[in-house]
Design an enzyme around this catalytic site. Structure first.
Site, mmCIF file in Angstrom:
data_model
loop_
_atom_site.group_PDB
_atom_site.id
_atom_site.type_symbol
_atom_site.label_atom_id
_atom_site.label_comp_id
_atom_site.label_asym_id
_atom_site.label_seq_id
_atom_site.Cartn_x
_atom_site.Cartn_y
_atom_site.Cartn_z
ATOM 1 N N ARG A 124 1.034 -1.441 0.022
ATOM 2 C CA ARG A 124 -0.035 0.441 0.273
ATOM 3 C C ARG A 124 1.055 1.046 0.075
ATOM 4 O O ARG A 124 1.432 1.491 0.627
ATOM 5 C CB ARG A 124 -0.595 -0.171 1.554
ATOM 6 N N GLU A 167 -3.730 7.184 -5.193
ATOM 7 C CA GLU A 167 -4.105 6.792 -6.776
ATOM 8 C C GLU A 167 -5.494 7.656 -6.884
ATOM 9 O O GLU A 167 -6.233 7.166 -6.727
ATOM 10 C CB GLU A 167 -4.249 5.580 -6.249
ATOM 11 N N HIS A 180 -1.126 0.459 -9.594
ATOM 12 C CA HIS A 180 -2.279 -0.405 -9.217
ATOM 13 C C HIS A 180 -3.221 -1.902 -10.192
ATOM 14 O O HIS A 180 -3.832 -2.223 -9.253
ATOM 15 C CB HIS A 180 -2.884 0.450 -8.011
HETATM 16 N N1 NAD Z 1 -0.773 -4.703 -5.225
HETATM 17 C C1 NAD Z 1 -1.866 -4.846 -5.134
HETATM 18 O O1 NAD Z 1 -2.777 -5.524 -6.113
HETATM 19 C C2 NAD Z 1 -2.008 -5.611 -3.726
HETATM 20 C C3 NAD Z 1 -3.663 -6.765 -3.552
HETATM 21 C C4 NAD Z 1 -3.457 -8.003 -2.989
HETATM 22 C C5 NAD Z 1 -2.892 -7.205 -1.480
HETATM 23 N N2 NAD Z 1 -2.033 -6.319 -1.521
HETATM 24 C C6 NAD Z 1 -1.567 -5.376 0.042
HETATM 25 O O2 NAD Z 1 -0.043 -6.789 0.416
HETATM 26 C C7 NAD Z 1 0.068 -6.108 1.541
HETATM 27 C C8 NAD Z 1 -0.218 -7.942 1.774
HETATM 28 O O3 NAD Z 1 -0.562 -8.631 1.699
HETATM 29 P P1 NAD Z 1 -0.650 -9.994 2.168
HETATM 30 O O4 NAD Z 1 -2.292 -10.808 1.594
HETATM 31 O O5 NAD Z 1 -0.045 -10.863 2.662
HETATM 32 O O6 NAD Z 1 -1.748 -9.938 4.191
HETATM 33 P P2 NAD Z 1 -1.926 -10.510 5.056
HETATM 34 O O7 NAD Z 1 -2.295 -9.826 6.613
HETATM 35 O O8 NAD Z 1 -1.654 -12.359 5.005
HETATM 36 O O9 NAD Z 1 0.004 -10.220 5.892
HETATM 37 C C9 NAD Z 1 0.499 -8.809 6.395
HETATM 38 C C10 NAD Z 1 1.899 -8.503 6.968
HETATM 39 O O10 NAD Z 1 1.825 -7.654 7.316
HETATM 40 C C11 NAD Z 1 2.957 -7.832 9.052
HETATM 41 N N3 NAD Z 1 2.832 -6.872 9.320
HETATM 42 C C12 NAD Z 1 2.110 -5.918 10.438
HETATM 43 N N4 NAD Z 1 2.471 -4.728 11.299
HETATM 44 C C13 NAD Z 1 3.360 -4.555 10.577
HETATM 45 C C14 NAD Z 1 5.076 -3.888 10.750
HETATM 46 N N5 NAD Z 1 4.728 -3.218 11.765
HETATM 47 N N6 NAD Z 1 6.279 -4.427 10.130
HETATM 48 C C15 NAD Z 1 6.286 -5.075 9.690
HETATM 49 N N7 NAD Z 1 5.064 -5.897 8.810
HETATM 50 C C16 NAD Z 1 3.722 -5.764 9.420
HETATM 51 C C17 NAD Z 1 1.638 -9.054 9.617
HETATM 52 O O11 NAD Z 1 1.762 -9.541 10.751
HETATM 53 C C18 NAD Z 1 1.377 -9.653 8.711
HETATM 54 O O12 NAD Z 1 2.067 -10.939 8.385
HETATM 55 C C19 NAD Z 1 -0.825 -5.993 2.343
HETATM 56 O O13 NAD Z 1 -0.773 -4.182 2.256
HETATM 57 C C20 NAD Z 1 -1.950 -5.820 1.010
HETATM 58 O O14 NAD Z 1 -2.982 -4.786 1.222
HETATM 59 C C21 NAD Z 1 -1.780 -5.529 -2.824
#
Ligand code: NAD
Length: 344
Positions: free
Chosen positions: A245, A274, A293
């Protein structure tokens, strides 16, 4: 035969030609399911789905329109809001829980495609794909020695966030011969050890990584997690990739670091705003690779998200708990439980 289980898809799944803009999202499974009917809700753009539109539906398959407390007014049959994707800021989850409506997301649909996208961006920016494409197009073929890339073998990959997507990046990168680090205060230490990933604090990760890949959740704690001070800890030869994000990275600070060549480059699928302002100085830099995105928008993502969301619909239609609820408390709501009993 009893009442059919009625599913409403938000109309933004359709493109201007009236076809599903995402291609195959696995709707055949809904067509084949006995006792399940589906159609499209009236057009709500990206605004609120009005209450009347939802009456008579048991489940919604939702892309961008908002599901609010108002939407749920009079939606007596509604039991499921299945979000196509993993973000759900367009759904009032508290209102859904109170109404006994389960909200689901599709982490199994995004996991592979977003992880592949992170790797795509990492390799493309480090191999200078943009610059080399331009050399050919502008007759500068022989300048290629001035644009040497950086290969992954023997380098250090640092994942900021080791969740659903971060763990999959680890799996994909294993054959590339990189040392892997992750900074995630909530990660499972035993799983990291088993995967050969060193769990370290963020400052260590930034100081040691050649590729920093952001795959954490956006929370109040991670807003501007990578600010000017943290970006300054990165190696001058390092690359930053953000597929998570935009607001996790202080974009102004990153722009300054890139402009001064304090780091080698960045690849960004997400931005603080965005779309970004076309006049944003970030867009004029030659050491960034950008995507709207949508780097992960592939046939695989469409089908994966569709299959996952439709599996949730079919589970609820059959009286089973869906696999990826964001408000599991709704499963215990008397209204949801009575519906499950009726399905059996
Ligand atoms: N670009 C895209 O199209 C797209 C698509 C899907 C998801 N995403 C984004 O990708 C990211 C990851 O998604 P996911 O499905 O793996 O989510 P998830 O919830 O499985 O994983 C997120 C991780 O972030 C960690 N986290 C929380 N606070 C933290 C901190 N202070 N420091 C480090 N790590 C921390 C959590 O412990 C967790 O392991 C999210 O931000 C999601 O919105 C982007």
């Amino acid at each position: 035969m009893g009442e059919p289980f009625r599913v409403g898809l938000t109309r933004d799944f359709l493109n201007a030609e009236g076809r599903i803009g995402w291609g195959d999202i696995g709707l055949a499974a809904l067509d084949e399911a006995e006792g399940v009917e589906w159609d499209f809700l009236p057009d709500a753009g990206t605004g609120e789905i009005p209450p009347g539109a939802v009456a008579g539906y048991d489940a919604l398959l939702v892309l961008l329109p908002r599901v609010t407390a108002e939407t749920l007014r009079g939606a007596d049959r509604l039991r499921l809001v299945a979000r196509f994707g993993v973000g759900y800021d367009n759904v009032d989850v508290a209102a859904c829980t109170e109404a006994g409506v389960v909200v689901t997301i599709t982490p199994d649909g995004v996991r592979g495609p977003v992880a592949v996208s992170a790797l795509t961006m990492l390799l493309a920016v480090a191999h200078k794909v943009r610059q080399k494409d331009a050399l050919v197009r502008t007759g500068r073929w022989h300048d290629k020695l001035d644009h040497m890339g950086v290969g992954p073998a023997g380098k250090t990959l640092g994942l900021v966030g080791w969740g659903n997507i971060g763990r999959e990046v680890t799996r994909l990168c294993a054959p590339l011969g990189m040392r892997q680090l992750a900074a995630d205060p909530y990660a499972d230490a035993a799983a990291a050890t088993a995967a050969g990933v060193g769990l370290v604090d963020l400052d260590t990760l930034l100081a040691e990584s050649d590729f920093v890949v952001v795959t954490c959740a956006l929370t109040p704690e991670t807003h501007h997690l990578l600010d000017a001070v943290r970006i300054a800890r990165m190696k001058p030869a390092a690359y930053l990739v953000n597929v998570a994000r935009g607001p996790i990275v202080d974009q102004k600070a990153l722009t300054a670091a890139l402009a001064e060549r304090a780091i080698a480059g960045a690849a960004l699928d997400v931005f603080e705003t965005e779309p970004p302002d076309p006049a944003d100085p970030l867009l004029a830099l030659d050491n960034v690779l950008l995507a709207p995105h949508a780097i992960a928008w592939t046939d695989e993502l469409a089908l994966g998200n569709g299959r996952s969301a439709i599996a949730a619909v079919l589970d609820v239609a059959a009286g089973r708990a869906p696999a990826h609820p964001v408000n599991p408390a709704a499963l215990d709501h008397p209204r949801f439980r009575s519906m499950r009993k009726a399905a059996h």
